[in-house]
Design a protein around this motif. Structure first.
Motif, PDB file in Angstrom:
ATOM      1  N   ARG A   1      52.530  37.186  38.473  1.00 32.27           N
ATOM      2  CA  ARG A   1      52.183  38.571  38.815  1.00 32.27           C
ATOM      3  C   ARG A   1      53.514  39.238  39.130  1.00 32.27           C
ATOM      4  NH1 ARG A   1      53.367  40.625  43.590  1.00 32.27           N
ATOM      5  NH2 ARG A   1      53.639  38.738  44.874  1.00 32.27           N
TER       6      ARG A   1
ATOM      7  N   SER B   1      47.520  32.407  53.703  1.00 32.82           N
ATOM      8  CA  SER B   1      46.677  31.094  52.753  1.00 32.82           C
ATOM      9  C   SER B   1      47.669  29.976  52.470  1.00 32.82           C
ATOM     10  CB  SER B   1      46.020  31.736  51.647  1.00 32.82           C
ATOM     11  OG  SER B   1      46.771  32.171  50.725  1.00 32.82           O
ATOM     12  N   VAL B   2      48.719  30.401  52.296  1.00 27.82           N
ATOM     13  CA  VAL B   2      49.707  29.279  51.689  1.00 27.82           C
ATOM     14  C   VAL B   2      50.430  28.340  52.884  1.00 27.82           C
ATOM     15  CG1 VAL B   2      49.701  30.075  49.433  1.00 27.82           C
ATOM     16  CG2 VAL B   2      51.803  30.727  51.106  1.00 27.82           C
TER      17      VAL B   2
ATOM     18  N   LEU C   1      56.082  36.988  48.026  1.00 30.46           N
ATOM     19  CA  LEU C   1      54.732  36.913  48.536  1.00 30.46           C
ATOM     20  C   LEU C   1      54.285  38.092  49.523  1.00 30.46           C
ATOM     21  CD1 LEU C   1      54.237  32.682  48.602  1.00 30.46           C
ATOM     22  CD2 LEU C   1      54.011  34.566  46.615  1.00 30.46           C
ATOM     23  N   SER C   2      52.863  38.494  49.425  1.00 29.48           N
ATOM     24  CA  SER C   2      52.547  39.315  50.604  1.00 29.48           C
ATOM     25  C   SER C   2      52.093  38.430  51.842  1.00 29.48           C
ATOM     26  CB  SER C   2      51.214  39.985  49.886  1.00 29.48           C
ATOM     27  OG  SER C   2      50.350  39.215  49.931  1.00 29.48           O
TER      28      SER C   2
ATOM     29  N   GLU D   1      51.105  33.520  41.443  1.00 31.69           N
ATOM     30  CA  GLU D   1      52.054  34.676  42.029  1.00 31.69           C
ATOM     31  C   GLU D   1      53.137  34.918  41.145  1.00 31.69           C
ATOM     32  OE1 GLU D   1      51.749  36.694  44.716  1.00 31.69           O
ATOM     33  OE2 GLU D   1      49.599  35.879  44.767  1.00 31.69           O
TER      34      GLU D   1
ATOM     35  N   THR E   1      48.796  36.623  51.167  1.00 32.03           N
ATOM     36  CA  THR E   1      49.309  35.344  50.537  1.00 32.03           C
ATOM     37  C   THR E   1      49.734  34.265  51.345  1.00 32.03           C
ATOM     38  OG1 THR E   1      49.173  36.546  48.374  1.00 32.03           O
ATOM     39  CG2 THR E   1      50.245  34.238  48.510  1.00 32.03           C
TER      40      THR E   1
ATOM     41  N   GLN F   1      48.280  28.258  42.514  1.00 30.72           N
ATOM     42  CA  GLN F   1      48.298  29.503  43.301  1.00 30.72           C
ATOM     43  C   GLN F   1      49.754  30.119  43.174  1.00 30.72           C
ATOM     44  OE1 GLN F   1      46.769  29.422  47.015  1.00 30.72           O
ATOM     45  NE2 GLN F   1      47.115  31.663  47.438  1.00 30.72           N
ATOM     46  N   LEU F   2      50.833  29.534  43.517  1.00 31.28           N
ATOM     47  CA  LEU F   2      52.105  30.002  43.397  1.00 31.28           C
ATOM     48  C   LEU F   2      52.586  30.123  41.795  1.00 31.28           C
ATOM     49  CD1 LEU F   2      53.933  27.526  45.713  1.00 31.28           C
ATOM     50  CD2 LEU F   2      53.263  29.777  46.303  1.00 31.28           C
TER      51      LEU F   2
END
Length: 123
Positions: free
Chosen positions: A93, A64-65, A57-58, A90, A61, A86-87
């Motif tokens: 991605r 936010s998490v 994750l960036s 990711e 990100t 959301q995960l």
């Protein structure tokens, strides 16, 4: 605790801790002298940040998490209802990046294999 102690306890360099602060991942208090003052709970927060970074994750990100993550027996557990979706996004991605890299490697292998054979070195 000051930044040096957090660095020692977390195993993360002071430079990275300052970067995490710049990214909004850590929010230390400031003493009148300007020194950062961290809570003992920030050691766990740094562990969570490191785990989420290792998951690909960036920092944007993670920002936010992070409020929706807790540790349970060394595992990171989502606590907000929308976080799992959301995960999963990711993860999708990351899967796409893996597919793209695999394709790139296959193309590069094709180019490499098309090279003429080099003559054997002289003895």
């Amino acid at each position: 605790m000051r930044i040096g102690e957090l660095s020692r306890l977390s195993g993360v360099s002071q430079r990275l801790l300052r970067y995490y602060e710049e990214q909004g991942l850590l929010r230390p208090q400031r003493r009148p002298s300007g020194y950062r003052e961290y809570l003992s709970s920030d050691v766990a927060v740094v562990r969570q940040i490191r785990g989420l970074l290792a998951a690909g994750l960036s920092t944007a990100t993670i920002s936010s998490v992070l409020p929706c993550i807790r540790e349970d027996g060394g595992r990171l557990v989502p606590t907000c209802p929308d976080l799992v979706a959301q995960l999963r996004g990711e993860r999708d991605r990351i899967d796409q990046a893996i597919d793209d890299l695999t394709t790139s490697r296959q193309i590069l292998d094709t180019v490499i294999n098309a090279a003429p054979s080099a003559p054997a070195p002289a003895s």
